[in-house]
Design a protein around this motif. Sequence first.
Motif, PDB file in Angstrom:
ATOM      1  N   THR A 188      58.922   0.576 -50.341  1.00 43.10           N
ATOM      2  CA  THR A 188      58.358   1.444 -51.403  1.00 43.10           C
ATOM      3  C   THR A 188      56.987   2.343 -51.162  1.00 43.10           C
ATOM      4  O   THR A 188      56.605   2.199 -50.021  1.00 43.10           O
ATOM      5  N   TYR A 189      56.779   3.310 -51.935  1.00 40.59           N
ATOM      6  CA  TYR A 189      55.848   4.317 -51.656  1.00 40.59           C
ATOM      7  C   TYR A 189      55.030   4.598 -52.847  1.00 40.59           C
ATOM      8  O   TYR A 189      55.500   4.409 -53.944  1.00 40.59           O
ATOM      9  N   LEU A 190      53.683   4.591 -52.456  1.00 36.67           N
ATOM     10  CA  LEU A 190      52.706   5.029 -53.606  1.00 36.67           C
ATOM     11  C   LEU A 190      52.808   6.607 -53.932  1.00 36.67           C
ATOM     12  O   LEU A 190      53.591   7.389 -53.317  1.00 36.67           O
ATOM     13  N   PRO A 191      52.810   6.799 -55.167  1.00 39.64           N
ATOM     14  CA  PRO A 191      52.875   8.097 -55.613  1.00 39.64           C
ATOM     15  C   PRO A 191      52.130   9.292 -54.829  1.00 39.64           C
ATOM     16  O   PRO A 191      51.033   8.870 -54.552  1.00 39.64           O
ATOM     17  N   GLU A 193      50.835  11.857 -55.344  1.00 42.18           N
ATOM     18  CA  GLU A 193      49.587  12.427 -55.932  1.00 42.18           C
ATOM     19  C   GLU A 193      48.429  11.607 -55.695  1.00 42.18           C
ATOM     20  O   GLU A 193      47.316  11.852 -55.783  1.00 42.18           O
ATOM     21  N   ASP A 194      48.672  10.182 -55.510  1.00 44.96           N
ATOM     22  CA  ASP A 194      47.597   9.264 -55.008  1.00 44.96           C
ATOM     23  C   ASP A 194      47.183   9.218 -53.753  1.00 44.96           C
ATOM     24  O   ASP A 194      46.051   8.808 -53.299  1.00 44.96           O
ATOM     25  N   ARG A 195      47.961   9.687 -52.831  1.00 47.95           N
ATOM     26  CA  ARG A 195      47.769   9.780 -51.422  1.00 47.95           C
ATOM     27  C   ARG A 195      47.254  11.259 -50.779  1.00 47.95           C
ATOM     28  O   ARG A 195      46.841  11.198 -49.701  1.00 47.95           O
ATOM     29  N   PHE A 196      47.699  12.379 -51.293  1.00 48.62           N
ATOM     30  CA  PHE A 196      47.912  13.342 -50.883  1.00 48.62           C
ATOM     31  C   PHE A 196      47.174  14.529 -51.529  1.00 48.62           C
ATOM     32  O   PHE A 196      47.496  14.575 -52.791  1.00 48.62           O
ATOM     33  N   MET A 197      46.535  15.648 -50.844  1.00 46.76           N
ATOM     34  CA  MET A 197      46.012  16.609 -51.365  1.00 46.76           C
ATOM     35  C   MET A 197      46.198  17.882 -50.704  1.00 46.76           C
ATOM     36  O   MET A 197      46.429  17.776 -49.556  1.00 46.76           O
ATOM     37  N   ARG A 198      46.179  18.848 -51.526  1.00 47.38           N
ATOM     38  CA  ARG A 198      46.287  20.162 -50.484  1.00 47.38           C
ATOM     39  C   ARG A 198      45.423  21.246 -51.208  1.00 47.38           C
ATOM     40  O   ARG A 198      45.336  21.349 -52.506  1.00 47.38           O
ATOM     41  N   PHE A 199      45.190  22.218 -50.484  1.00 56.21           N
ATOM     42  CA  PHE A 199      44.330  23.440 -50.924  1.00 56.21           C
ATOM     43  C   PHE A 199      44.595  24.808 -50.290  1.00 56.21           C
ATOM     44  O   PHE A 199      44.870  24.744 -49.216  1.00 56.21           O
ATOM     45  N   ASN A 200      44.859  25.690 -51.072  1.00 55.12           N
ATOM     46  CA  ASN A 200      45.329  26.932 -50.659  1.00 55.12           C
ATOM     47  C   ASN A 200      44.383  28.027 -50.548  1.00 55.12           C
ATOM     48  O   ASN A 200      43.499  28.137 -51.619  1.00 55.12           O
TER      49      ASN A 200
END
Length: 200
Positions: A188-191, A193-200
Motif C-alpha cells: 500500500t502507498y501513502l497519498p 500529496e503527503d510525501r512529495f512536493m514540487r516547485f516550478n
Amino acid sequence: MTTFNELQKKRRSIYQLGKNIDLNNDQLFELVKNTIKETPSPFNSQSVHAVLLTGDAHEKLWEMTLAELKKVVSSEEAFAETKNKVDNAFAAGYGTVLYFTDRKIVDGLKEQVPAYAHNFDDWAEEGMGIAIYAVWLALAEQGIGATLQHYNPLIDAGVQEAFNIPESWVLRGQMPFGSIENDAFEKTYLPDEDRFMRFN
C-alpha cells in the motif's frame, strides 16, 4: 526489457522462501560482490562489507539466532511463534547475505577529514542502505526473493566467532534469500500529496 521501476516493483519482502534457485554459489557470490562494488559510498570509502552464507553456514546462522532468541523471548508460546517464523521465513531459504560496516574505515575518515567527522556515521548508513537495496534489486532481477532482518546486536558476538569476522566489522543486517514460494503481501502507498512536493 524490464524498466528500473518495474524491477523496483518486483523487489518485495518475501516471507516464504525455498531452496530452488537457478544460480550456483559462485554466481551468487559474484552477484553480491559486484553489486556492492559498484554502489556509491562517501569519499569512495567502501565501508560496506558482506559475507555470503549458503549450505551449512546458512543453517548455522539461523540455529545460532534461535538459540539467542530463546534466551530473551518472554514465554515458550512466544518462542514457538518466533521459531516458526525463523524456520519458515529465513532458514528455509537458500542462503543469507550478512552486511557489515567496517568501523576502521569510518573512524579513519573522521580522523582524516575532521571538518566532516560528525557526518561520517550518517553517511556510512546511507552507503549501507544503497548497497542493501542494490543487492535486493539484483536478486529480484534473478527471480530470487529476500527480506531484510536485524537480529543484530543480539547475534553479533556469535556471528563474529562462528565465521571469523574481523573485529572492526559491525553487523548491520541479514538478508535471507531463496526461491519465492508464496507472493508478497499487497503493498500500500501513502497519498502522493503527503510525501512529495514540487516547485516550478
